[in-house]
Design an enzyme around this catalytic site. Sequence first.
Site, PDB file in Angstrom:
ATOM      1  N   TYR A 233      43.905  51.028  43.663  1.00  0.00           N
ATOM      2  CA  TYR A 233      44.314  51.845  42.520  1.00  0.00           C
ATOM      3  C   TYR A 233      44.156  53.330  42.858  1.00  0.00           C
ATOM      4  O   TYR A 233      43.846  53.686  43.992  1.00  0.00           O
ATOM      5  CB  TYR A 233      43.567  51.399  41.270  1.00  0.00           C
ATOM      6  CG  TYR A 233      43.923  49.967  40.895  1.00  0.00           C
ATOM      7  CD1 TYR A 233      45.250  49.608  40.644  1.00  0.00           C
ATOM      8  CD2 TYR A 233      42.959  48.968  40.858  1.00  0.00           C
ATOM      9  CE1 TYR A 233      45.598  48.298  40.336  1.00  0.00           C
ATOM     10  CE2 TYR A 233      43.294  47.651  40.550  1.00  0.00           C
ATOM     11  CZ  TYR A 233      44.622  47.325  40.295  1.00  0.00           C
ATOM     12  OH  TYR A 233      44.970  46.027  40.006  1.00  0.00           O
TER      13      TYR A 233
ATOM     14  N   ARG B 100      32.857  51.736  41.886  1.00  0.00           N
ATOM     15  CA  ARG B 100      33.300  50.535  42.600  1.00  0.00           C
ATOM     16  C   ARG B 100      34.170  50.958  43.768  1.00  0.00           C
ATOM     17  O   ARG B 100      35.159  51.672  43.610  1.00  0.00           O
ATOM     18  CB  ARG B 100      34.077  49.575  41.696  1.00  0.00           C
ATOM     19  CG  ARG B 100      34.707  48.419  42.490  1.00  0.00           C
ATOM     20  CD  ARG B 100      35.181  47.254  41.651  1.00  0.00           C
ATOM     21  NE  ARG B 100      34.172  46.192  41.646  1.00  0.00           N
ATOM     22  CZ  ARG B 100      34.418  44.921  41.324  1.00  0.00           C
ATOM     23  NH1 ARG B 100      35.635  44.541  40.974  1.00  0.00           N
ATOM     24  NH2 ARG B 100      33.460  44.023  41.338  1.00  0.00           N
TER      25      ARG B 100
END
Length: 388
Positions: free
Chosen positions: A207, A255
Amino acid sequence: MSAPSTAAGAAPASAADAASGPEDTPALFRPITIRGLEIRNRIWVPPLCQYSVTRRDGVPHDWHLVHLGSMAAGGAGLVLAEATAVSPEGRISDHDTGLWNDEQAEAWARITRFIRSQGAASGIQLAHAGRKASVWPEHLRRPGSQPLDEGGWTTVSASAVAFDGLREPVALDEADILQVIADFRAAARRAVDAGFDVVEVHAAHGYLVHQFLSPLSNRRDDRWGGPLEHRARLLLEIVRTVRAEIGDRMPLFVRFSATDWVEGGWDEAQTSTVARWAEEAGADFFDISTGGLVRDAGIPVGPGYQAPFAEYVGRHAGVEVSAVGRITTAEQAEQLVASGAADAVMLGKAQMRDPHFAMRAAHELGAGTSMWPVQYLRARPEVNGGDW
């Protein structure tokens, strides 16, 4: 590319080494304190995309309450809500949750109240999908499709480099990048207002933030691309601005995908370096996954296959980490924490199959029943013949 090995005789991870609780308590069930938050155990729920917003307005509803609440009632220490977009164009699909307006924050507040009532901590993963946005929800997905003609939108990225099978994104300019940072900050403020205990910045799985980190997707030659310190700039600016917004006592996670599983891409050494920088910028804990930037990367999936990357980053960066990926049994999870390979474990599919995984693990490891809801006490194995 294979999973990393770790140095023999290295010191155990810091949190596992300093775990509180009686010596005979399994490591998995010793509390961990991060900044001002004590989390009751090391069995955590990772962000699990549900693609279930019904009005396509980013507002979570009853499904999200039951999905997340059942795992809190089942004994998990920390329950992280799914990748939640900081702006409408940051959604993976038009069925994703968001946190770009107050209506969404108010809906999340109902969920965080319930999670807290069950003794668990709540967290939310703030995300921007970048070039992997505007796709069909998983359960409606059409291979290789982006629904730009059916309510979709133009995607953006570090560079105009498409994810395989998807349309070419628009490269963000300076003003656009600064707006992304501002969107993360505003979403972080709403996360605080909604009652979340933890905020996580999503820099993994291909992403937007990962697209800036990896040289495979970031072809820029300005201050946001090129050398590692430039490719890491977006993440570090987001971490700094989110930390400024949430204050000093709230834990901030990041993350990472520790590797692209492709030669010449993002890898565990770069992850370790940037994790150190992110900690200096205000991050506290690192949720280590892998992959997502390149389709069909040939990932050798198997039990605990990503755990060595968590151990590598924890040891080389000197930071606290969680492991995720095909962790399915109490014994496996206990070994990862007790050995110091990870400070906590994230179990996704295992807890989707059994939202009471933590209670079952406590029974199997002899850790007691302190996390059982009072409504379920009569079902404890100890009073029902000892069998789960």
